[in-house]
Design a protein around this motif. Sequence first.
Motif, PDB file in Angstrom:
ATOM      1  N   PRO A   1       0.849  -1.204   0.000  1.00 30.11           N
ATOM      2  CA  PRO A   1       0.000   0.000   0.000  1.00 30.11           C
ATOM      3  C   PRO A   1       0.877   1.244   0.000  1.00 30.11           C
ATOM      4  O   PRO A   1       2.073   1.174   0.307  1.00 30.11           O
ATOM      5  N   GLU A   2       0.295   2.378  -0.331  1.00 23.81           N
ATOM      6  CA  GLU A   2       1.038   3.630  -0.188  1.00 23.81           C
ATOM      7  C   GLU A   2       1.343   3.840   1.287  1.00 23.81           C
ATOM      8  O   GLU A   2       0.475   3.635   2.148  1.00 23.81           O
TER       9      GLU A   2
ATOM     10  N   ASP B   1      13.116   4.628  19.756  1.00 27.04           N
ATOM     11  CA  ASP B   1      12.301   5.162  18.664  1.00 27.04           C
ATOM     12  C   ASP B   1      10.836   4.983  19.062  1.00 27.04           C
ATOM     13  O   ASP B   1      10.538   4.423  20.128  1.00 27.04           O
ATOM     14  N   ILE B   2       9.922   5.413  18.212  1.00 29.33           N
ATOM     15  CA  ILE B   2       8.510   5.135  18.444  1.00 29.33           C
ATOM     16  C   ILE B   2       8.307   3.626  18.506  1.00 29.33           C
ATOM     17  O   ILE B   2       9.018   2.855  17.850  1.00 29.33           O
ATOM     18  N   GLY B   3       7.361   3.168  19.305  1.00 21.89           N
ATOM     19  CA  GLY B   3       7.216   1.732  19.534  1.00 21.89           C
ATOM     20  C   GLY B   3       6.616   0.966  18.379  1.00 21.89           C
ATOM     21  O   GLY B   3       6.983  -0.190  18.133  1.00 21.89           O
ATOM     22  N   TYR B   4       5.679   1.575  17.629  1.00 22.79           N
ATOM     23  CA  TYR B   4       4.964   0.870  16.572  1.00 22.79           C
ATOM     24  C   TYR B   4       5.770   0.818  15.274  1.00 22.79           C
ATOM     25  O   TYR B   4       6.497   1.751  14.942  1.00 22.79           O
ATOM     26  N   ASN B   5       5.573  -0.243  14.514  1.00 23.72           N
ATOM     27  CA  ASN B   5       6.180  -0.341  13.181  1.00 23.72           C
ATOM     28  C   ASN B   5       5.382   0.435  12.139  1.00 23.72           C
ATOM     29  O   ASN B   5       5.961   1.005  11.201  1.00 23.72           O
ATOM     30  N   PHE B   6       4.058   0.458  12.288  1.00 26.59           N
ATOM     31  CA  PHE B   6       3.188   1.187  11.361  1.00 26.59           C
ATOM     32  C   PHE B   6       2.011   1.753  12.144  1.00 26.59           C
ATOM     33  O   PHE B   6       1.646   1.245  13.208  1.00 26.59           O
TER      34      PHE B   6
ATOM     35  N   VAL C   1      -1.659   4.695   5.628  1.00 26.01           N
ATOM     36  CA  VAL C   1      -0.655   3.941   6.382  1.00 26.01           C
ATOM     37  C   VAL C   1       0.580   4.816   6.574  1.00 26.01           C
ATOM     38  O   VAL C   1       1.052   5.457   5.634  1.00 26.01           O
ATOM     39  N   TYR C   2       1.106   4.833   7.797  1.00 20.32           N
ATOM     40  CA  TYR C   2       2.285   5.625   8.140  1.00 20.32           C
ATOM     41  C   TYR C   2       3.420   4.711   8.598  1.00 20.32           C
ATOM     42  O   TYR C   2       3.193   3.759   9.352  1.00 20.32           O
ATOM     43  N   GLU C   3       4.623   5.015   8.162  1.00 19.62           N
ATOM     44  CA  GLU C   3       5.801   4.320   8.666  1.00 19.62           C
ATOM     45  C   GLU C   3       6.023   4.702  10.114  1.00 19.62           C
ATOM     46  O   GLU C   3       5.970   5.879  10.477  1.00 19.62           O
ATOM     47  N   GLY C   4       6.266   3.705  10.978  1.00 16.84           N
ATOM     48  CA  GLY C   4       6.540   3.971  12.378  1.00 16.84           C
ATOM     49  C   GLY C   4       8.024   3.928  12.652  1.00 16.84           C
ATOM     50  O   GLY C   4       8.781   4.798  12.210  1.00 16.84           O
ATOM     51  N   ARG C   5       8.466   2.914  13.368  1.00 15.65           N
ATOM     52  CA  ARG C   5       9.882   2.797  13.751  1.00 15.65           C
ATOM     53  C   ARG C   5      10.770   2.746  12.519  1.00 15.65           C
ATOM     54  O   ARG C   5      10.479   2.051  11.543  1.00 15.65           O
TER      55      ARG C   5
END
Length: 412
Positions: A209-210, A272-277, A285-289
Amino acid sequence: MHIFPQGLRGRPAVVPRVVLPVVLLAVCTVVLPLSPAAAGSGPSSADPAPRAGLRTSAGGGSVASLPLGGPHRSAAGRALAPRTTARFELIGVTWDGPADALADGTVRVRTRDAATGAWRDWQRLDADGEDGPDTPAAAGARRAGTAPLWTGPSDGVAVEVTAGPAGPPRGLRVELVDPGRGAESPAARTRPAEPAGGGRRSGQQAPRPEIVTRAGWGADESIRESDFVYTGQVRAVFVHHTATATAYECADAPRVIRAIYQYHVQSNGWRDIGYNFLVDRCGTVYEGRAGGTDLPVHGAHTLGFNTNTAGVAAIGTYVKDVPPPELLTGLARISAWKLGLTGRDADGRVDLVSGSSASRYPAGTTVSFDAVSGHRDGFNTECPGAALYPELPGIRTEAARLQGRADTVATP
């Protein structure tokens, strides 16, 4: 992860407002006193607080730390009298010591709306550590903390902490997070979606997905650890909700993500931020870690089961609010693609080994999970919410369809 909703800019709330009850523990039933100025008609704004322990980030973001103690301390807990602060949009309380040090206590905060000057109702923060790294922290490297609370634009705060039988932990501080406008970066703001059927190496690989990159949501890369930690192949996805307000404009989602990022890194001391997405209500959808969306980046999202998994967080609170179809589609798309990279059937089951006895299962226990599971499956929590959790079977089915193998059986 729980981040209770409060005053996010955007459309009117889609569900009636819920006032959280205050629970007074039998071991500590005394409400801590506030300042004499607060004893009259309401909280005072005449006591500006210095921005103690200020940590800044690019794009105007900051985290201010205020100690809980001084004249408003007792054996029962700690308090911070109502006071004016610089602007913030997210709040949490942290301390030295184990994550469960306040598990039998209560933490309440009250904030002032920066636009209207009105003080909001008291809100209780979840004091149980649900997210985080599985390994013990090095001395001074990480701090325990409550789940954060998204407040929206605020400029005043009051805090009450009621401790459990062991008394208040050392180093109690309230953390005030301003996400700022976000760091500017020449990097690409999105990673484009693959066309249907494009890029597949096998019948198990779903199209990507994008994905809005970290540059797209304004992450300040200078505040996180510079290197990356990878796990083995991703064999399962754990679905969360951030428990922020649900009726937000999707254009505001990057602000929420930046605030969570700053709290995880600058307040909790995570790498870093805990979530991967993360996925917003519009399905974006956003990139997390950091470390590569197509690589097995080791996250800090499901205590005990961060190894060989990815954490995907739905932005919003889905206890009573019905998750929008676009959100469910976004969760299915990122789960299908991420699991498909290693040939995992999104509708299958996998065995994982608990890495922490603070999870639902003692360390070393082998547990069978759905390839797309909820946070509550691995930890004693309501996350991802009573309204989102029943949608997981449908998410698994849709993800398997996107992989082109809905009728196949996964290998163990």
